[in-house]
Motif scaffolding. Structure first.
Motif, PDB file in Angstrom:
ATOM      1  N   TYR A  84       0.847  -1.184   0.000  1.00  0.00           N
ATOM      2  CA  TYR A  84       0.000   0.000   0.000  1.00  0.00           C
ATOM      3  C   TYR A  84       0.889   1.243   0.000  1.00  0.00           C
ATOM      4  O   TYR A  84       1.852   1.322   0.763  1.00  0.00           O
ATOM      5  N   HIS A  85       0.540   2.194  -0.847  1.00  0.00           N
ATOM      6  CA  HIS A  85       1.345   3.398  -0.983  1.00  0.00           C
ATOM      7  C   HIS A  85       0.436   4.623  -0.989  1.00  0.00           C
ATOM      8  O   HIS A  85      -0.602   4.626  -1.656  1.00  0.00           O
ATOM      9  N   MET A  86       0.836   5.640  -0.260  1.00  0.00           N
ATOM     10  CA  MET A  86       0.154   6.931  -0.289  1.00  0.00           C
ATOM     11  C   MET A  86       1.135   7.936  -0.873  1.00  0.00           C
ATOM     12  O   MET A  86       2.227   8.138  -0.332  1.00  0.00           O
ATOM     13  N   ILE A  87       0.772   8.559  -1.988  1.00  0.00           N
ATOM     14  CA  ILE A  87       1.677   9.462  -2.686  1.00  0.00           C
ATOM     15  C   ILE A  87       1.079  10.863  -2.701  1.00  0.00           C
ATOM     16  O   ILE A  87      -0.038  11.067  -3.186  1.00  0.00           O
ATOM     17  N   ASP A  88       1.818  11.823  -2.151  1.00  0.00           N
ATOM     18  CA  ASP A  88       1.432  13.229  -2.247  1.00  0.00           C
ATOM     19  C   ASP A  88       1.897  13.746  -3.603  1.00  0.00           C
ATOM     20  O   ASP A  88       3.097  13.873  -3.844  1.00  0.00           O
ATOM     21  N   VAL A  89       0.960  14.039  -4.482  1.00  0.00           N
ATOM     22  CA  VAL A  89       1.316  14.470  -5.836  1.00  0.00           C
ATOM     23  C   VAL A  89       1.545  15.976  -5.837  1.00  0.00           C
ATOM     24  O   VAL A  89       2.669  16.453  -5.896  1.00  0.00           O
ATOM     25  N   ILE A  90       0.473  16.747  -5.781  1.00  0.00           N
ATOM     26  CA  ILE A  90       0.524  18.197  -5.558  1.00  0.00           C
ATOM     27  C   ILE A  90      -0.577  18.504  -4.550  1.00  0.00           C
ATOM     28  O   ILE A  90      -1.723  18.099  -4.750  1.00  0.00           O
ATOM     29  N   GLU A  91      -0.237  19.183  -3.471  1.00  0.00           N
ATOM     30  CA  GLU A  91      -1.222  19.432  -2.417  1.00  0.00           C
ATOM     31  C   GLU A  91      -2.469  20.103  -2.977  1.00  0.00           C
ATOM     32  O   GLU A  91      -2.373  21.011  -3.807  1.00  0.00           O
ATOM     33  N   PRO A  92      -3.655  19.652  -2.528  1.00  0.00           N
ATOM     34  CA  PRO A  92      -3.910  18.585  -1.558  1.00  0.00           C
ATOM     35  C   PRO A  92      -4.179  17.229  -2.218  1.00  0.00           C
ATOM     36  O   PRO A  92      -4.809  16.367  -1.624  1.00  0.00           O
ATOM     37  N   MET A  93      -3.702  17.036  -3.428  1.00  0.00           N
ATOM     38  CA  MET A  93      -3.988  15.814  -4.178  1.00  0.00           C
ATOM     39  C   MET A  93      -3.108  14.663  -3.696  1.00  0.00           C
ATOM     40  O   MET A  93      -1.885  14.775  -3.644  1.00  0.00           O
ATOM     41  N   GLN A  94      -3.759  13.557  -3.342  1.00  0.00           N
ATOM     42  CA  GLN A  94      -3.060  12.343  -2.944  1.00  0.00           C
ATOM     43  C   GLN A  94      -3.559  11.167  -3.774  1.00  0.00           C
ATOM     44  O   GLN A  94      -4.742  11.090  -4.113  1.00  0.00           O
ATOM     45  N   VAL A  95      -2.639  10.267  -4.089  1.00  0.00           N
ATOM     46  CA  VAL A  95      -2.986   9.038  -4.794  1.00  0.00           C
ATOM     47  C   VAL A  95      -2.675   7.864  -3.876  1.00  0.00           C
ATOM     48  O   VAL A  95      -1.571   7.757  -3.336  1.00  0.00           O
ATOM     49  N   LYS A  96      -3.670   7.000  -3.699  1.00  0.00           N
ATOM     50  CA  LYS A  96      -3.499   5.790  -2.898  1.00  0.00           C
ATOM     51  C   LYS A  96      -3.399   4.597  -3.848  1.00  0.00           C
ATOM     52  O   LYS A  96      -4.271   4.393  -4.696  1.00  0.00           O
ATOM     53  N   LEU A  97      -2.341   3.825  -3.692  1.00  0.00           N
ATOM     54  CA  LEU A  97      -2.131   2.643  -4.524  1.00  0.00           C
ATOM     55  C   LEU A  97      -2.179   1.391  -3.663  1.00  0.00           C
ATOM     56  O   LEU A  97      -1.550   1.327  -2.605  1.00  0.00           O
ATOM     57  N   ASN A  98      -2.908   0.415  -4.132  1.00  0.00           N
ATOM     58  CA  ASN A  98      -2.885  -0.917  -3.539  1.00  0.00           C
ATOM     59  C   ASN A  98      -2.349  -1.860  -4.611  1.00  0.00           C
ATOM     60  O   ASN A  98      -3.067  -2.222  -5.551  1.00  0.00           O
ATOM     61  N   ILE A  99      -1.082  -2.225  -4.516  1.00  0.00           N
ATOM     62  CA  ILE A  99      -0.457  -3.102  -5.509  1.00  0.00           C
ATOM     63  C   ILE A  99      -0.662  -4.548  -5.072  1.00  0.00           C
ATOM     64  O   ILE A  99      -0.183  -4.965  -4.017  1.00  0.00           O
ATOM     65  N   ASN A 100      -1.395  -5.302  -5.878  1.00  0.00           N
ATOM     66  CA  ASN A 100      -1.711  -6.680  -5.509  1.00  0.00           C
ATOM     67  C   ASN A 100      -1.162  -7.717  -6.482  1.00  0.00           C
ATOM     68  O   ASN A 100      -1.407  -8.911  -6.329  1.00  0.00           O
ATOM     69  N   TYR A 101      -0.424  -7.256  -7.489  1.00  0.00           N
ATOM     70  CA  TYR A 101       0.206  -8.181  -8.442  1.00  0.00           C
ATOM     71  C   TYR A 101       1.541  -7.583  -8.851  1.00  0.00           C
ATOM     72  O   TYR A 101       1.592  -6.508  -9.452  1.00  0.00           O
ATOM     73  N   ASN A 102       2.629  -8.275  -8.505  1.00  0.00           N
ATOM     74  CA  ASN A 102       3.967  -7.747  -8.770  1.00  0.00           C
ATOM     75  C   ASN A 102       4.942  -8.923  -8.913  1.00  0.00           C
ATOM     76  O   ASN A 102       5.811  -9.139  -8.072  1.00  0.00           O
ATOM     77  N   ARG A 150      -7.379 -12.159 -22.639  1.00  0.00           N
ATOM     78  CA  ARG A 150      -6.260 -12.404 -21.729  1.00  0.00           C
ATOM     79  C   ARG A 150      -5.672 -11.055 -21.304  1.00  0.00           C
ATOM     80  O   ARG A 150      -5.633 -10.106 -22.093  1.00  0.00           O
ATOM     81  N   HIS A 151      -5.169 -10.968 -20.064  1.00  0.00           N
ATOM     82  CA  HIS A 151      -4.578  -9.728 -19.563  1.00  0.00           C
ATOM     83  C   HIS A 151      -3.146  -9.994 -19.101  1.00  0.00           C
ATOM     84  O   HIS A 151      -2.900 -10.917 -18.322  1.00  0.00           O
ATOM     85  N   ILE A 152      -2.208  -9.176 -19.583  1.00  0.00           N
ATOM     86  CA  ILE A 152      -0.797  -9.291 -19.224  1.00  0.00           C
ATOM     87  C   ILE A 152      -0.312  -7.928 -18.730  1.00  0.00           C
ATOM     88  O   ILE A 152      -0.533  -6.903 -19.394  1.00  0.00           O
ATOM     89  N   SER A 153       0.357  -7.900 -17.577  1.00  0.00           N
ATOM     90  CA  SER A 153       0.944  -6.648 -17.087  1.00  0.00           C
ATOM     91  C   SER A 153       2.157  -6.969 -16.227  1.00  0.00           C
ATOM     92  O   SER A 153       2.374  -8.119 -15.827  1.00  0.00           O
ATOM     93  N   LEU A 154       2.948  -5.948 -15.944  1.00  0.00           N
ATOM     94  CA  LEU A 154       4.094  -6.097 -15.048  1.00  0.00           C
ATOM     95  C   LEU A 154       3.732  -5.770 -13.608  1.00  0.00           C
ATOM     96  O   LEU A 154       4.386  -6.244 -12.678  1.00  0.00           O
ATOM     97  N   LEU A 155       2.704  -4.949 -13.435  1.00  0.00           N
ATOM     98  CA  LEU A 155       2.302  -4.503 -12.101  1.00  0.00           C
ATOM     99  C   LEU A 155       0.811  -4.208 -12.149  1.00  0.00           C
ATOM    100  O   LEU A 155       0.327  -3.608 -13.109  1.00  0.00           O
ATOM    101  N   ALA A 156       0.083  -4.637 -11.116  1.00  0.00           N
ATOM    102  CA  ALA A 156      -1.358  -4.399 -11.105  1.00  0.00           C
ATOM    103  C   ALA A 156      -1.824  -4.095  -9.692  1.00  0.00           C
ATOM    104  O   ALA A 156      -1.170  -4.444  -8.703  1.00  0.00           O
ATOM    105  N   GLY A 157      -2.961  -3.443  -9.620  1.00  0.00           N
ATOM    106  CA  GLY A 157      -3.543  -3.099  -8.330  1.00  0.00           C
ATOM    107  C   GLY A 157      -4.732  -2.192  -8.525  1.00  0.00           C
ATOM    108  O   GLY A 157      -5.395  -2.230  -9.566  1.00  0.00           O
ATOM    109  N   GLU A 158      -4.993  -1.366  -7.530  1.00  0.00           N
ATOM    110  CA  GLU A 158      -6.088  -0.408  -7.615  1.00  0.00           C
ATOM    111  C   GLU A 158      -5.588   0.965  -7.193  1.00  0.00           C
ATOM    112  O   GLU A 158      -4.653   1.085  -6.399  1.00  0.00           O
TER     113      GLU A 158
END
Length: 452
Positions: A13-31, A245-253
């Motif tokens: 799980y990652h919380m990224i401050d992009v430009i205040e007050p914008m934040q992006v939350k990532l849940n990486i479940n395939y790596n 079929r779906h192929i990726s290097l990294l996946a999540g929400e």
């Protein structure tokens, strides 16, 4: 930019401050290759009401300068992932392509390794994934490739047409011989990332309406579809009686909170004036190297451009045999340009959709060479560490003057020479509006077709 990371079971799980007050939350479940997310991308804020954020790829060669080997290896790693998925084999992080992306090595073989029994039609999405699609195609011994295009050719009908609804340039066209699709071969769609997958569903629907078949594959570096988005693909499979079929290097929400509040930063001219500009005409220096496709175009501010395109761009279709020959052609151009270069720290720039061949040429040049491309994507520029667009330039497209182009992340006093690649000759006055902003000591403009 502050990033916080929390590891919970197999997810990260990652919380990224992009430009205040914008934040992006990532849940990486395939790596499967155990990438750190910042090995693959940074975040930025888009100037786009339809989608406020952008994954700025560190392996694509679009918005950020990269080693050109990384861009090529990314396509090949996706192809390797596809092959193992088809054959039911487990993915392994012990791959030379993974090592290139993780900066553990820079050399690898780009010889095709996917056998004749696999004969797909591969489609790269303009404008961002044209090089990625062709790098993926490089792995096949018996495939065909073309990329969608934003180009509007005179007196030529696009055989399929679909929309990328979140994009600034929404319309995709395809100028290939319809016979290429009059079969039951698998179609593989290649894009840099999927957030909802709506663009992929649009093109599958459009393709299936005119050229139905049973099997499709979607390949992307990143896949951020949530359960609702994934269910939309299941519904499409059932409605059309197909498999996807779906192929990726990294996946999540991904989840976004807040909108960026942009403070205009004072512009500081760090740049030295350019001391030399030169135009190089490959058609003159290496005659008959590239085949021609004669399709005139026009735009609102300029007369007809009757200089031909190159046949090998991917816009008009390529097969695997032609692609092998293209490698040797790229090597000849790289050798010639190495003889012309004056600097030690080189930036090679592709333009718009014309990305793969400049990237390939850059990978074959000697010494310290980085690669990136111009883009139609407007991004908020914010000079902070880890932000995806720290520097930026805006200029009219030298190819279609009424279209606004951008280039990002050329730091001051980093390069002493730049090679800018165009598929064909462009208007000199419009081009100058771009070149005047670069302020790099030596500027070499390379045209594959056309001579002044």
């Amino acid at each position: 930019m502050n990033n916080t990371t929390q590891l919970i079971s197999s997810n990260s799980y990652h919380m990224i401050d992009v430009i205040e007050p914008m934040q992006v939350k990532l849940n990486i479940n395939y790596n499967p290759y155990h990438f750190k997310f910042d090995e693959l991308f940074q975040m930025a804020a888009r100037k786009n009401k339809k989608r406020s954020f952008l994954f700025v790829s560190k392996v694509l060669g679009k918005h950020l300068p990269i080693s050109p080997a990384k861009g090529l290896a990314t396509g090949l790693l996706l192809a390797e992932s596809y092959l193992k998925d088809v054959e039911g084999k487990k993915l392994s992080s012990s791959s030379p392509f993974v090592d290139v992306l993780k900066n553990k090595q820079s050399k690898f073989s780009d010889t095709a390794f996917i056998g004749d029994q696999y004969s797909p039609i591969i489609i790269g999405f303009a404008e961002t994934a044209t090089a990625l699609g062709q790098a993926f195609f490089q792995a096949f011994k018996n495939a065909d490739y073309f990329h969608t295009t934003r180009e509007d050719l005179l007196n030529v009908e696009s055989i399929i047409h679909f929309e990328e609804e979140h994009s600034h340039a929404t319309s995709h066209r395809c100028y290939i011989d319809a016979n290429l699709l009059q079969n039951s071969r698998e179609i593989i769609l290649v894009d840099d990332e999927m957030t909802t997958g709506k663009t992929a569903r649009n093109i599958i629907t459009s393709l299936h309406d005119k050229f139905p078949r049973k099997h499709y594959t979607i390949v992307s570096i990143l896949d951020w579809r949530n359960e609702t988005n994934k269910n939309a693909f299941i519904e499409l499979e059932e409605a059309l009686d197909i498999t996807i079929r779906h192929i990726s290097l990294l996946a999540g929400e991904v989840e976004v909170d807040g909108n960026p509040v942009i403070k205009e930063e004072e512009s500081v001219d760090f740049y030295r004036p350019s001391t030399e500009m030169n135009e190089i005409y490959i058609e003159k220096e290496l005659p008959m190297l590239f085949a021609s496709k004669y399709y005139p175009t026009t735009n609102q501010k300029s007369p007809f451009n009757t200089v031909p395109y190159i046949a090998e761009s991917g816009r008009f279709g390529l097969d695997s045999k032609v692609n092998v020959l293209l490698n040797s052609k790229a090597e000849k151009v790289a050798t010639f340009l190495d003889q012309k270069r004056k600097g030690k720290h080189i930036l090679c720039i592709g333009t718009g959709e014309f990305m793969y061949l400049p990237m390939k040429i850059a990978s074959l040049m000697e010494g310290s060479v980085k690669y990136q491309s111009t883009t139609r994507s407007p991004i908020h520029v914010h000079n902070k560490p880890s932000y995806g667009a720290r520097f930026g330039m805006t200029f009219p497209s030298p190819e279609v003057e009424e279209v606004v182009n951008y280039i990002y992340n050329i730091p001051p006093e980093t390069y002493d020479e730049v090679f800018i690649f165009f598929e064909r000759l462009v208007d000199e006055q419009v081009l100058s509006k771009f070149l005047q902003q670069l302020k790099i000591p030596s500027i070499q403009v390379v045209f594959l077709k056309g001579v002044r």
